[in-house]
Design a protein around this motif. Structure first.
Motif, PDB file in Angstrom:
ATOM      1  N   LYS A 239      13.403 -35.793  -6.672  1.00 29.28           N
ATOM      2  CA  LYS A 239      12.138 -35.079  -6.906  1.00 29.28           C
ATOM      3  C   LYS A 239      11.009 -36.095  -7.120  1.00 29.28           C
ATOM      4  CE  LYS A 239       9.726 -32.021 -10.118  1.00 29.28           C
ATOM      5  NZ  LYS A 239       8.649 -32.995 -10.378  1.00 29.28           N
ATOM      6  N   ALA A 240      11.309 -37.136  -7.912  1.00 29.33           N
ATOM      7  CA  ALA A 240      10.291 -38.160  -8.172  1.00 29.33           C
ATOM      8  C   ALA A 240       9.889 -38.872  -6.879  1.00 29.33           C
ATOM      9  CB  ALA A 240      10.811 -39.168  -9.196  1.00 29.33           C
ATOM     10  N   VAL A 241      10.901 -39.158  -6.034  1.00 29.41           N
ATOM     11  CA  VAL A 241      10.641 -39.797  -4.744  1.00 29.41           C
ATOM     12  C   VAL A 241       9.734 -38.895  -3.910  1.00 29.41           C
ATOM     13  CG1 VAL A 241      11.711 -40.304  -2.509  1.00 29.41           C
ATOM     14  CG2 VAL A 241      12.698 -41.262  -4.582  1.00 29.41           C
ATOM     15  N   ASN A 242      10.105 -37.620  -3.836  1.00 26.49           N
ATOM     16  CA  ASN A 242       9.344 -36.660  -3.039  1.00 26.49           C
ATOM     17  C   ASN A 242       7.907 -36.529  -3.562  1.00 26.49           C
ATOM     18  OD1 ASN A 242       8.889 -34.619  -1.104  1.00 26.49           O
ATOM     19  ND2 ASN A 242       9.282 -33.058  -2.642  1.00 26.49           N
ATOM     20  N   ASP A 243       7.773 -36.383  -4.896  1.00 28.11           N
ATOM     21  CA  ASP A 243       6.441 -36.247  -5.494  1.00 28.11           C
ATOM     22  C   ASP A 243       5.583 -37.475  -5.216  1.00 28.11           C
ATOM     23  OD1 ASP A 243       7.127 -33.800  -6.439  1.00 28.11           O
ATOM     24  OD2 ASP A 243       7.352 -34.389  -8.535  1.00 28.11           O
ATOM     25  N   SER A 244       6.202 -38.662  -5.352  1.00 30.26           N
ATOM     26  CA  SER A 244       5.398 -39.875  -5.188  1.00 30.26           C
ATOM     27  C   SER A 244       4.991 -40.070  -3.733  1.00 30.26           C
ATOM     28  CB  SER A 244       6.143 -41.103  -5.732  1.00 30.26           C
ATOM     29  OG  SER A 244       7.274 -41.376  -4.948  1.00 30.26           O
ATOM     30  N   MET A 245       5.820 -39.581  -2.788  1.00 28.88           N
ATOM     31  CA  MET A 245       5.443 -39.664  -1.377  1.00 28.88           C
ATOM     32  C   MET A 245       4.182 -38.832  -1.133  1.00 28.88           C
ATOM     33  SD  MET A 245       7.775 -41.525   0.133  1.00 28.88           S
ATOM     34  CE  MET A 245       8.492 -41.216   1.716  1.00 28.88           C
ATOM     35  N   HIS A 246       4.054 -37.702  -1.839  1.00 30.53           N
ATOM     36  CA  HIS A 246       2.849 -36.887  -1.717  1.00 30.53           C
ATOM     37  C   HIS A 246       1.675 -37.575  -2.415  1.00 30.53           C
ATOM     38  CE1 HIS A 246       4.471 -33.187   0.074  1.00 30.53           C
ATOM     39  NE2 HIS A 246       5.573 -33.497  -0.570  1.00 30.53           N
ATOM     40  N   GLN A 247       1.979 -38.144  -3.580  1.00 36.83           N
ATOM     41  CA  GLN A 247       0.906 -38.736  -4.385  1.00 36.83           C
ATOM     42  C   GLN A 247       0.223 -39.889  -3.657  1.00 36.83           C
ATOM     43  OE1 GLN A 247       2.132 -40.264  -8.154  1.00 36.83           O
ATOM     44  NE2 GLN A 247       0.069 -40.674  -8.823  1.00 36.83           N
ATOM     45  N   ILE A 248       1.005 -40.695  -2.917  1.00 36.31           N
ATOM     46  CA  ILE A 248       0.371 -41.839  -2.247  1.00 36.31           C
ATOM     47  C   ILE A 248      -0.502 -41.374  -1.094  1.00 36.31           C
ATOM     48  CG2 ILE A 248       1.966 -43.715  -2.850  1.00 36.31           C
ATOM     49  CD1 ILE A 248       3.506 -43.172  -0.353  1.00 36.31           C
ATOM     50  N   ALA A 249      -0.427 -40.079  -0.733  1.00 30.55           N
ATOM     51  CA  ALA A 249      -1.251 -39.574   0.360  1.00 30.55           C
ATOM     52  C   ALA A 249      -2.588 -39.003  -0.139  1.00 30.55           C
ATOM     53  CB  ALA A 249      -0.478 -38.509   1.136  1.00 30.55           C
ATOM     54  N   ILE A 250      -2.870 -39.173  -1.462  1.00 30.76           N
ATOM     55  CA  ILE A 250      -4.156 -38.685  -1.991  1.00 30.76           C
ATOM     56  C   ILE A 250      -5.274 -39.640  -1.564  1.00 30.76           C
ATOM     57  CG2 ILE A 250      -5.504 -38.262  -4.086  1.00 30.76           C
ATOM     58  CD1 ILE A 250      -2.933 -37.422  -5.485  1.00 30.76           C
ATOM     59  N   THR A 251      -6.344 -39.080  -0.988  1.00 27.99           N
ATOM     60  CA  THR A 251      -7.468 -39.918  -0.596  1.00 27.99           C
ATOM     61  C   THR A 251      -8.716 -39.504  -1.383  1.00 27.99           C
ATOM     62  OG1 THR A 251      -8.081 -38.374   1.169  1.00 27.99           O
ATOM     63  CG2 THR A 251      -6.615 -40.179   1.766  1.00 27.99           C
ATOM     64  N   GLY A 252      -9.601 -40.449  -1.602  1.00 29.28           N
ATOM     65  CA  GLY A 252     -10.900 -40.141  -2.200  1.00 29.28           C
ATOM     66  C   GLY A 252     -10.913 -40.072  -3.718  1.00 29.28           C
ATOM     67  N   TYR A 253      -9.801 -40.457  -4.364  1.00 26.82           N
ATOM     68  CA  TYR A 253      -9.811 -40.483  -5.833  1.00 26.82           C
ATOM     69  C   TYR A 253     -10.297 -41.863  -6.282  1.00 26.82           C
ATOM     70  CZ  TYR A 253      -8.317 -40.181 -10.690  1.00 26.82           C
ATOM     71  OH  TYR A 253      -8.296 -40.178 -12.063  1.00 26.82           O
ATOM     72  N   ASP A 254     -11.362 -41.894  -7.120  1.00 29.67           N
ATOM     73  CA  ASP A 254     -11.972 -43.173  -7.481  1.00 29.67           C
ATOM     74  C   ASP A 254     -11.143 -44.002  -8.453  1.00 29.67           C
ATOM     75  OD1 ASP A 254     -14.063 -42.893  -5.855  1.00 29.67           O
ATOM     76  OD2 ASP A 254     -15.494 -42.191  -7.368  1.00 29.67           O
ATOM     77  N   GLY A 255     -10.577 -43.316  -9.424  1.00 27.32           N
ATOM     78  CA  GLY A 255      -9.885 -44.052 -10.494  1.00 27.32           C
ATOM     79  C   GLY A 255      -8.525 -44.564 -10.064  1.00 27.32           C
ATOM     80  N   ASN A 256      -7.733 -44.973 -11.036  1.00 28.09           N
ATOM     81  CA  ASN A 256      -6.386 -45.446 -10.798  1.00 28.09           C
ATOM     82  C   ASN A 256      -5.417 -44.327 -11.195  1.00 28.09           C
ATOM     83  OD1 ASN A 256      -3.888 -46.606 -10.858  1.00 28.09           O
ATOM     84  ND2 ASN A 256      -4.472 -48.345 -12.142  1.00 28.09           N
ATOM     85  N   LEU A 257      -4.685 -43.796 -10.227  1.00 30.20           N
ATOM     86  CA  LEU A 257      -3.777 -42.666 -10.502  1.00 30.20           C
ATOM     87  C   LEU A 257      -2.733 -43.013 -11.556  1.00 30.20           C
ATOM     88  CD1 LEU A 257      -3.250 -41.359  -6.866  1.00 30.20           C
ATOM     89  CD2 LEU A 257      -4.393 -40.140  -8.703  1.00 30.20           C
ATOM     90  N   ASN A 258      -2.359 -44.300 -11.631  1.00 33.45           N
ATOM     91  CA  ASN A 258      -1.332 -44.700 -12.605  1.00 33.45           C
ATOM     92  C   ASN A 258      -1.797 -44.493 -14.040  1.00 33.45           C
ATOM     93  OD1 ASN A 258       0.360 -45.448 -10.528  1.00 33.45           O
ATOM     94  ND2 ASN A 258      -0.477 -47.530 -10.455  1.00 33.45           N
ATOM     95  N   GLU A 259      -3.110 -44.434 -14.224  1.00 37.89           N
ATOM     96  CA  GLU A 259      -3.626 -44.265 -15.591  1.00 37.89           C
ATOM     97  C   GLU A 259      -3.537 -42.813 -16.056  1.00 37.89           C
ATOM     98  OE1 GLU A 259      -7.528 -45.965 -15.550  1.00 37.89           O
ATOM     99  OE2 GLU A 259      -6.729 -48.004 -15.310  1.00 37.89           O
ATOM    100  N   LEU A 260      -3.158 -41.897 -15.143  1.00 36.54           N
ATOM    101  CA  LEU A 260      -3.070 -40.484 -15.513  1.00 36.54           C
ATOM    102  C   LEU A 260      -1.695 -40.128 -16.091  1.00 36.54           C
ATOM    103  CD1 LEU A 260      -4.871 -38.873 -12.444  1.00 36.54           C
ATOM    104  CD2 LEU A 260      -5.843 -39.560 -14.640  1.00 36.54           C
ATOM    105  N   GLY A 261      -0.855 -41.136 -16.269  1.00 34.61           N
ATOM    106  CA  GLY A 261       0.484 -40.868 -16.789  1.00 34.61           C
ATOM    107  C   GLY A 261       1.407 -40.399 -15.671  1.00 34.61           C
ATOM    108  N   LYS A 262       2.592 -39.976 -16.069  1.00 38.59           N
ATOM    109  CA  LYS A 262       3.628 -39.613 -15.101  1.00 38.59           C
ATOM    110  C   LYS A 262       3.194 -38.394 -14.276  1.00 38.59           C
ATOM    111  CE  LYS A 262       8.536 -38.807 -15.268  1.00 38.59           C
ATOM    112  NZ  LYS A 262       9.411 -37.934 -15.995  1.00 38.59           N
ATOM    113  N   LEU A 263       3.546 -38.401 -12.993  1.00 42.92           N
ATOM    114  CA  LEU A 263       3.332 -37.216 -12.153  1.00 42.92           C
ATOM    115  C   LEU A 263       4.481 -36.252 -12.421  1.00 42.92           C
ATOM    116  CD1 LEU A 263       1.974 -35.639  -9.846  1.00 42.92           C
ATOM    117  CD2 LEU A 263       3.314 -36.986  -8.236  1.00 42.92           C
ATOM    118  N   LEU A 264       4.161 -35.052 -12.907  1.00 45.60           N
ATOM    119  CA  LEU A 264       5.209 -34.112 -13.331  1.00 45.60           C
ATOM    120  C   LEU A 264       5.536 -33.093 -12.248  1.00 45.60           C
ATOM    121  CD1 LEU A 264       3.629 -33.520 -16.836  1.00 45.60           C
ATOM    122  CD2 LEU A 264       5.591 -34.998 -16.345  1.00 45.60           C
TER     123      LEU A 264
END
Length: 293
Positions: A154-179
């Motif tokens: 699930k984490a692998v699948n979620d992160s594959m989607h997360q790396i496809a986010i475009t146009g976000y200014d900040g650092n996604l890692n600072e938002l904590g774990k993707l749930l």
């Protein structure tokens, strides 16, 4: 694979076959495949061999090494970058020459897919073993191992989607774990909005892909891509986010078991969210509740 391809990328005698753009890109192409190889060769295989006579105890093996299985997550996160590099240079003379020397029927990309296939196979193997180990000693460990591997998938699948986010200014890692992540119909109702806007908003839902992190929920618009393999993977253009510290939730919206509300700043902004099924709604509501408490 490492001798035949990776090592050859550093071989001075092969340098004239490598295009300049491909030089120093070994880490992108292979990701942490070597780390995965050594983990299996030096640690996991030896562990498994201890249980050849006691297959029902294999669950323990997985549980003891579960932390090491995170290396697959790292590999899969890099996979789209690797794929895109491979596509650019797949017909290069260098790769053809390596393949010829190794006498491989399949090209390098088939081997680069192996770790992704491997982590997917583990859950199938564990399911099979569980089927035949119902009342054995070790059945609980097998079940726990299966749950953990599914968690990694699930984490692998979620992160594959997360790396496809475009146009976000900040650092996604600072938002904590993707749930959680998933697609929803969303209606908005903002107090500050023009009354005409409010009327329109009531009727026509927006299609949004939500990413729930520990510290924020992101609303994105999904864009389907045309192409092959990872090229076809959708991308998500970032629209806005809500800080979880100021979020509230209403679990039930009358008239629809699939809807719930997320509201912001004491209902200044209200988002009515419709899940594809009541089950998906329940999972999201539980997960959001956990974050809020």
């Amino acid at each position: 694979l490492f001798q035949g391809y990776a090592a050859e990328m550093d071989n001075p005698l092969m340098a004239h076959l490598i295009s300049p753009e491909l030089q120093n890109k070994k880490d992108i192409l292979f990701g942490n495949m070597e780390e995965i190889y050594h983990f299996h060769n030096r640690i996991f295989l030896r562990e498994l061999e201890n249980y050849v006579e006691y297959p029902e105890l294999v669950g323990r093996c997985f549980l003891d090494q579960m932390e090491d299985f995170q290396i697959y997550e790292k590999y899969c996160q890099n996979k789209p970058r690797s794929e895109s590099l491979w596509r650019q240079f797949s017909d290069s003379v260098f790769f053809q020459e390596c393949q010829r020397k190794l006498d491989h029927k399949l090209s390098l990309d088939s081997y680069l897919l192996k770790p992704v296939q491997r982590i997917t196979k583990y859950q199938l193997l564990l399911k099979e073993m569980l089927k035949y180990s119902k009342n054995c000693e070790g059945a609980e460990d097998l079940q726990e191992a299966l749950t953990s591997i599914l968690g990694i998938l699930k984490a692998v699948n979620d992160s594959m989607h997360q790396i496809a986010i475009t146009g976000y200014d900040g650092n996604l890692n600072e938002l904590g774990k993707l749930l959680m992540q998933g697609s929803f119909n969303v209606w908005t109702d903002h107090k500050k909005g023009h009354s005409k806007v409010k009327d329109l908003a009531r009727f026509k839902p927006m299609q949004r892909h939500l990413f729930l992190h520990e510290k924020a929920v992101l609303f994105c618009k999904k864009r389907e891509e045309n192409g092959e393999g990872y090229e076809k993977a959708p991308s998500y253009s970032y629209k806005h986010s809500l800080n979880m510290a100021a979020v509230g939730i209403t679990e039930n919206v009358k008239g629809d078991a699939k809807k719930f509300e997320i509201w912001y700043n004491a209902r200044e902004e209200v988002y009515i969210i419709q899940a594809p099924t009541p089950e998906v709604k329940a999972t999201w509501v539980n997960e959001i509740r956990k974050v809020l408490t």
